[in-house]
Structures are given as structure tokens and as C-alpha cells.
Design an enzyme around this catalytic site. Structure first.
Site, PDB file in Angstrom:
ATOM      1  N   SER A 176      48.913  38.262  52.197  1.00  0.00           N
ATOM      2  CA  SER A 176      47.890  38.577  51.207  1.00  0.00           C
ATOM      3  C   SER A 176      48.522  38.688  49.813  1.00  0.00           C
ATOM      4  O   SER A 176      47.995  38.157  48.830  1.00  0.00           O
ATOM      5  CB  SER A 176      47.195  39.887  51.599  1.00  0.00           C
ATOM      6  OG  SER A 176      46.160  40.183  50.708  1.00  0.00           O
ATOM      7  N   HIS A 186      48.654  52.854  44.070  1.00  0.00           N
ATOM      8  CA  HIS A 186      49.671  52.182  44.889  1.00  0.00           C
ATOM      9  C   HIS A 186      51.036  52.849  44.721  1.00  0.00           C
ATOM     10  O   HIS A 186      52.047  52.319  45.198  1.00  0.00           O
ATOM     11  CB  HIS A 186      49.835  50.721  44.459  1.00  0.00           C
ATOM     12  CG  HIS A 186      48.613  49.881  44.636  1.00  0.00           C
ATOM     13  ND1 HIS A 186      47.839  49.914  45.764  1.00  0.00           N
ATOM     14  CD2 HIS A 186      48.050  48.949  43.823  1.00  0.00           C
ATOM     15  CE1 HIS A 186      46.841  49.047  45.628  1.00  0.00           C
ATOM     16  NE2 HIS A 186      46.943  48.464  44.464  1.00  0.00           N
ATOM     17  N   LYS A 225      47.547  45.484  48.738  1.00  0.00           N
ATOM     18  CA  LYS A 225      47.033  44.494  49.692  1.00  0.00           C
ATOM     19  C   LYS A 225      46.824  45.033  51.113  1.00  0.00           C
ATOM     20  O   LYS A 225      46.805  44.285  52.082  1.00  0.00           O
ATOM     21  CB  LYS A 225      47.903  43.211  49.754  1.00  0.00           C
ATOM     22  CG  LYS A 225      48.299  42.607  48.450  1.00  0.00           C
ATOM     23  CD  LYS A 225      47.262  42.657  47.388  1.00  0.00           C
ATOM     24  CE  LYS A 225      46.095  41.715  47.598  1.00  0.00           C
ATOM     25  NZ  LYS A 225      45.101  41.916  46.503  1.00  0.00           N
TER      26      LYS A 225
HETATM   27  P1  A3P Z   1      43.371  39.118  52.455  1.00  0.00           P
HETATM   28  O1  A3P Z   1      44.115  38.603  51.279  1.00  0.00           O
HETATM   29  O2  A3P Z   1      44.184  39.067  53.711  1.00  0.00           O
HETATM   30  O3  A3P Z   1      42.020  38.493  52.636  1.00  0.00           O
HETATM   31  P2  A3P Z   1      43.799  45.421  48.426  1.00  0.00           P
HETATM   32  O4  A3P Z   1      42.412  45.861  48.147  1.00  0.00           O
HETATM   33  O5  A3P Z   1      44.710  46.513  48.894  1.00  0.00           O
HETATM   34  O6  A3P Z   1      44.357  44.628  47.288  1.00  0.00           O
HETATM   35  O7  A3P Z   1      43.743  44.456  49.700  1.00  0.00           O
HETATM   36  C1  A3P Z   1      43.101  43.207  49.610  1.00  0.00           C
HETATM   37  C2  A3P Z   1      42.945  42.689  51.024  1.00  0.00           C
HETATM   38  O8  A3P Z   1      41.905  43.425  51.688  1.00  0.00           O
HETATM   39  C3  A3P Z   1      42.514  41.223  51.036  1.00  0.00           C
HETATM   40  O9  A3P Z   1      43.098  40.669  52.218  1.00  0.00           O
HETATM   41  C4  A3P Z   1      41.012  41.375  51.134  1.00  0.00           C
HETATM   42  O10 A3P Z   1      40.337  40.222  51.578  1.00  0.00           O
HETATM   43  C5  A3P Z   1      40.905  42.524  52.131  1.00  0.00           C
HETATM   44  N1  A3P Z   1      39.576  43.160  52.110  1.00  0.00           N
HETATM   45  C6  A3P Z   1      38.927  43.694  51.065  1.00  0.00           C
HETATM   46  N2  A3P Z   1      37.707  44.136  51.430  1.00  0.00           N
HETATM   47  C7  A3P Z   1      37.593  43.889  52.751  1.00  0.00           C
HETATM   48  C8  A3P Z   1      36.551  44.116  53.724  1.00  0.00           C
HETATM   49  N3  A3P Z   1      35.401  44.656  53.389  1.00  0.00           N
HETATM   50  N4  A3P Z   1      36.796  43.724  54.995  1.00  0.00           N
HETATM   51  C9  A3P Z   1      37.958  43.168  55.336  1.00  0.00           C
HETATM   52  N5  A3P Z   1      38.974  42.925  54.470  1.00  0.00           N
HETATM   53  C10 A3P Z   1      38.792  43.276  53.192  1.00  0.00           C
END
Ligand code: A3P
Length: 300
Positions: A142, A112, A57
Site C-alpha cells: 500500500s 502516525h 497505510k
Molecule cells: P490499500 O492501498 O491496500 O488499498 P491509511 O488510511 O492508513 O493510509 O491506509 C490506507 C489503506 O486502507 C488503503 O489500502 C485503503 O484502500 C485502505 N482502506 C481505507 N478505507 C478502507 C475501508 N473502508 N475498507 C477497507 N480498506 C480501506
């Protein structure tokens, strides 16, 4: 009662316990001890591999999109035709391991895993790691939403209960603090690049330029513009290869919470009470006292 219907209800509603591998929790679905052992001991890292490493996340799929676009010199076709989990598989998962073995070089591999469980062959290679860190309070929020929609994870309960588990490291992949400390041990190595989610938010173009420099990729201005445009939250949300709408329903229930949920920094302020935030700060200060790094959120 209509049996197949009941069965599917039970199936859709099921949550599973975690298993432990070397003191770290993993979900029983998607992961296995045997694959984790193979990742650590058998996986052959290639010198031109690019590892996209994060605590969950923290912007993994965002960085994966950026790296995919850089690999394609800004051309979005690959990102629009191949799901992100095939472009940059999570090699600690049962399926991702197989995909990583068969992908062509230069491979992008997501992970991860905490540093101590990473492929041993990496540490003797010239492969590069990009490690993305995010404000752990935003990671918590998140992850809390993610746990409610990702079926291999346990139901997160209340935010208070989840916060307690998160601070103790009682979540899949273990403690955020240990993860960050473990990986940042490598911060002076030339094949290690460390960036924050907040820097990507603040200056995506500048971040892409820095990532290209680290990777030795010489993209012209138009190609960099295309990376930036196609890695935006909106572009990713409308790309079915990047928004997990192709993910099987037994894994994700995006009606509960979207994978690409809000995509902002500081959402924790909408969720944590003052008491919860202060409790977090206390643990944060204790756990990171001896880490010689200042993160963007430390200055707030
Ligand atoms: P939120 O839940 O706060 O919206 P991961 O990919 O490590 O699982 O992280 C997911 C988080 O990254 C989510 O956060 C997601 O919305 C955010 N995310 C993914 N792509 C993004 C982008 N292009 N710009 C901003 N945030 C992004």
C-alpha cells in the site's frame, strides 16, 4: 518554452528530500521540526480526546470514518459534509496541529507518530488511543503505491529497492517494527485499544461493537448498522469527504494510484516474489521475536 507551463511541470513533478527529527524521517512538505517539537512538548491532551493511531497505510482513514460515525451516533451527515482531515486531523502536520487545537471536544485526533514522539501530556491523561495494526506486507505494498502518488514522498523506485528501505525503517515515520513494538508496550493500559485491519475486514460489525464498548458509547442496533454501512470501502470511495478527491493536486496525484486503492487483505501476494517474501519473513521474525503478541497473519 512557455514559462508558466514549464514552471508548473517542474512543480508538479518535484519530489523533496526528507528531514530528520530525533532519528525519524519526515517529508519537508506538510511537516516541520518546530511543529513536531510542539506536539511532543506543548500539545495539551484533553481527557476526552480519542487518538486514532497507526503506522501509515494500516487503515487510518477507515478507523477515522468509524470513529466519526460513532461520535455522531451513526448519523452520516458529519462524514458527508466535513473532510476527514478536519474531523480527525493528523496533529503532527503543520495544518493538522492548528485544526486539532481548535476542534471541539470530544476530539478525534489521528497520528502516525511513533510512541516516543507522541505528546508527552497524553501519558498523564485519561485520553484514549485506538491503535490499528495491519499485515506489514500489505502495508509495504500500500505504501509503495501511495509513495508513487503522494508528492511529499520520495519516488519509491522499484519494489525491490523500496522493500529494502522499508525493512531498514528508511521511510517516513521510521520502522514499522519499532512503531508496533513501541505502541504495543501500552497494550495492558485501560486507555489503549489495539485492533487489526484484518479484524475490521473479517468482522466490521463486531469490531464496531468492541470499539463502542471501549469508548463507552452506547449505540443501538440501527446506529451500529449505519456505522458499518457508511464505513464500507464502497461508501467511503463514493464520499468526497473521505476519498481525498478534495485534496489539492500538488499533494496527491490520484491518477497514478487512488488513496482508497484496493481495500483488501493479502494483496502482497500479487506483488512480492517468493524471495522478497522470505526476506521479509526473516526480518519480521528477528525484529518481533520478543513481542508477545500473535497477529492474524501469523497464523497463515
Ligand atoms: P490499500 O492501498 O491496500 O488499498 P491509511 O488510511 O492508513 O493510509 O491506509 C490506507 C489503506 O486502507 C488503503 O489500502 C485503503 O484502500 C485502505 N482502506 C481505507 N478505507 C478502507 C475501508 N473502508 N475498507 C477497507 N480498506 C480501506
Amino acid at each position: 518554452c512557455h514559462l508558466p507551463y514549464c514552471k508548473s511541470l517542474i512543480f508538479w513533478g518535484s519530489r523533496f528530500e526528507y528531514f530528520q527529527y530525533k532519528g525519524i524521517s519526515f517529508p519537508q512538505i506538510i511537516y516541520s521540526g518546530q511543529v513536531l517539537q510542539m506536539v511532543e512538548n506543548n500539545f495539551q491532551v484533553r481527557d476526552d480526546d480519542i487518538f486514532n493511531v497507526t503506522y501509515q497505510k494500516s487503515g487510518t482513514v477507515w478507523m477515522l470514518e468509524i470513529l466519526s460515525l460513532i461520535r455522531s451516533n451513526g448519523d452520516p451527515s458529519w462524514c458527508r459534509t466535513v473532510p476527514n482531515w478536519d474531523r480527525g486531523p493528523w496533529y503532527e502536520t503543520v495544518i493538522g496541529y492548528r485544526i486539532a487545537l481548535t476542534n471541539k471536544s470530544p476530539r478525534i485526533i489521528s497520528s502516525h507518530l511513533p510512541a516516543q514522539l507522541f505528546a508527552k501530556s497524553f501519558f498523564k491523561s485519561k485520553a484514549k488511543v485506538i491503535y490499528t495494526v495491519r499485515n506489514p506486507k500489505d502495508v509495504l505494498v500500500s505504501l509503495y503505491h501511495f509513495a508513487s502518488m503522494f508528492r511529499p514522498y520520495k519516488d519509491p523506485g522499484t519494489l525491490d529497492q523500496f522493500l529494502e528501505g522499508f525493512l531498514k525503517g528508511d521511510v517516513p515515520f521510521g520502522s514499522w517494527f519499532d512503531h508496533v513494538k513501541g505502541w504495543l508496550n501500552l497494550k495492558d493500559k485501560e486507555n489503549f485499544f489495539f485492533i487489526t485491519y484484518e479484524e475490521l475486514q473479517e468482522d466490521l460489525r463486531g469490531s464496531v461493537v468492541r470499539i463502542c464498548q471501549f469508548l463507552g458509547k452506547d449505540l443501538d442496533d440501527a446506529a451500529i448498522d449505519s456505522v458499518v454501512a457508511n464505513a464500507s470501502f464502497e461508501a467511503m470511495k463514493s464520499n468526497k469527504m473521505s476519498n481525498f478527491s478534495l485534496s489539492p493536486r500538488f499533494l496527491m496525484n490520484q491518477k497514478k494510484s487512488a488513496f482508497l486503492r484496493k481495500g483488501i487483505s493479502g494483496d502482497w501476494k500479487n506483488h512480492l516474489t517468493t524471495t522478497q517474501s522470505e526476506c521479509f519473513d526473516q526480518v519480521y521474525q528477528e525484529r518481533l521475536r520478543d513481542l508477545n503478541v500473535t497477529f492474524p497473519w501469523d497464523k497463515e
